[in-house]
Design a protein around this motif. Sequence first.
Motif, PDB file in Angstrom:
ATOM      1  N   ARG A  77      22.177  11.710  72.967  1.00 10.83           N
ATOM      2  CA  ARG A  77      23.432  12.036  72.160  1.00 10.83           C
ATOM      3  C   ARG A  77      23.286  14.233  72.385  1.00 10.83           C
ATOM      4  O   ARG A  77      22.780  14.863  72.132  1.00 10.83           O
ATOM      5  CB  ARG A  77      24.201  11.891  70.621  1.00 10.83           C
ATOM      6  CG  ARG A  77      25.870  12.586  70.059  1.00 10.83           C
ATOM      7  CD  ARG A  77      25.542  11.700  69.460  1.00 10.83           C
ATOM      8  NE  ARG A  77      24.514  11.505  67.987  1.00 10.83           N
ATOM      9  CZ  ARG A  77      23.997  12.167  66.983  1.00 10.83           C
ATOM     10  NH1 ARG A  77      24.798  12.835  66.834  1.00 10.83           N
ATOM     11  NH2 ARG A  77      23.140  10.836  66.435  1.00 10.83           N
ATOM     12  N   THR A  78      24.023  14.728  72.663  1.00 13.47           N
ATOM     13  CA  THR A  78      24.041  16.471  72.522  1.00 13.47           C
ATOM     14  C   THR A  78      24.597  16.855  70.867  1.00 13.47           C
ATOM     15  O   THR A  78      26.090  15.811  70.965  1.00 13.47           O
ATOM     16  CB  THR A  78      24.819  17.028  72.800  1.00 13.47           C
ATOM     17  OG1 THR A  78      26.967  16.861  73.417  1.00 13.47           O
ATOM     18  CG2 THR A  78      24.169  16.927  74.995  1.00 13.47           C
ATOM     19  N   VAL A  79      23.840  17.322  70.597  1.00 19.47           N
ATOM     20  CA  VAL A  79      24.211  18.037  69.262  1.00 19.47           C
ATOM     21  C   VAL A  79      24.196  19.258  69.056  1.00 19.47           C
ATOM     22  O   VAL A  79      23.420  19.889  69.831  1.00 19.47           O
ATOM     23  CB  VAL A  79      23.354  17.686  67.703  1.00 19.47           C
ATOM     24  CG1 VAL A  79      22.804  15.891  67.823  1.00 19.47           C
ATOM     25  CG2 VAL A  79      21.915  17.898  68.578  1.00 19.47           C
ATOM     26  N   GLU A  80      25.020  20.199  67.970  1.00 21.42           N
ATOM     27  CA  GLU A  80      25.205  21.800  67.780  1.00 21.42           C
ATOM     28  C   GLU A  80      23.853  22.139  67.385  1.00 21.42           C
ATOM     29  O   GLU A  80      23.633  23.546  67.514  1.00 21.42           O
ATOM     30  CB  GLU A  80      26.433  22.179  66.417  1.00 21.42           C
ATOM     31  CG  GLU A  80      27.113  21.517  67.210  1.00 21.42           C
ATOM     32  CD  GLU A  80      27.986  21.903  68.362  1.00 21.42           C
ATOM     33  OE1 GLU A  80      27.620  23.009  68.382  1.00 21.42           O
ATOM     34  OE2 GLU A  80      28.234  20.876  69.355  1.00 21.42           O
ATOM     35  N   SER A  81      22.649  21.518  66.882  1.00 19.22           N
ATOM     36  CA  SER A  81      21.473  22.604  66.606  1.00 19.22           C
ATOM     37  C   SER A  81      20.053  21.025  66.324  1.00 19.22           C
ATOM     38  O   SER A  81      20.949  20.035  66.407  1.00 19.22           O
ATOM     39  CB  SER A  81      21.939  22.790  65.160  1.00 19.22           C
ATOM     40  OG  SER A  81      21.616  21.743  63.751  1.00 19.22           O
ATOM     41  N   GLY A  82      19.124  22.033  66.236  1.00 21.89           N
ATOM     42  CA  GLY A  82      18.490  20.632  65.934  1.00 21.89           C
ATOM     43  C   GLY A  82      18.334  20.011  67.444  1.00 21.89           C
ATOM     44  O   GLY A  82      18.460  20.033  68.607  1.00 21.89           O
ATOM     45  N   GLY A  83      18.161  18.566  67.044  1.00 22.47           N
ATOM     46  CA  GLY A  83      17.734  18.074  68.130  1.00 22.47           C
ATOM     47  C   GLY A  83      16.623  17.020  68.517  1.00 22.47           C
ATOM     48  O   GLY A  83      15.716  17.602  68.120  1.00 22.47           O
TER      49      GLY A  83
END
Length: 173
Positions: A77-83
Motif C-alpha cells: 500500500r502506498t503511503v504519503e510518508s514513512g513506509g
Amino acid sequence: MKTLRILLRPLAMLVCLLAAAGCTISYKLNGAAIDYNVYKTIYVSQFPIRAALVYPPLQQTFENELLDYISRNTRLRTVESGGDLQLEGEITGYSLSPQAVTEDAYASKTRLTIQVRVKYIDNKQEGKDIDQTFSAYRDFDSSEMLTDVQDELCSQISKELVDLIFNATLGNW
C-alpha cells in the motif's frame, strides 16, 4: 450391497472431481520477492529533474509508471510518508548524442538517454538499502524532430527504467 457400491462409486468420483476443480495452483511471475507478513507499505517520493537538459513532462511520466508498476505487481500500500520501504530519487540525466555516423559525417541516428538515481530504503531490515543510478536509452532517426518523438521515447525509456529499478529493489534480483 452390490447395488449400493455401484451407486456410490459414481458419487465418489463426482466428489473427487469437484474437490480437484476447487484446488488450483497459481504462480505470478512478476519477480517480486516481498514478505507481505513483514512489509505492508511503501513510500515513493517525487523524482525531480536535476539534469542539465530538462523535459518537464518526464517527471510525471516516470513517477506514474513507477507507481502503476508497483501497484500492479505487489500488494504494498502506498503511503504519503514513512513506509516499511521507501523509494526516493531524482532524474539526473537527459541527454542526446549522435549515433551511427554515415560516410558523409552526419549522424543517421540520435540517442536519447535518461538516468535516474534511486535510493531504496528498507526500514525493517538493515543491509538491504540501495543507492544506485539506472540508465536506459532509445535511438531514433536523425531525420525526425525530437519534439515529434519525445513523448513516446520518454514513455518507453521510463518503462525500462522502472523495470530495472523494480528488479534491483523490490524484485530482489
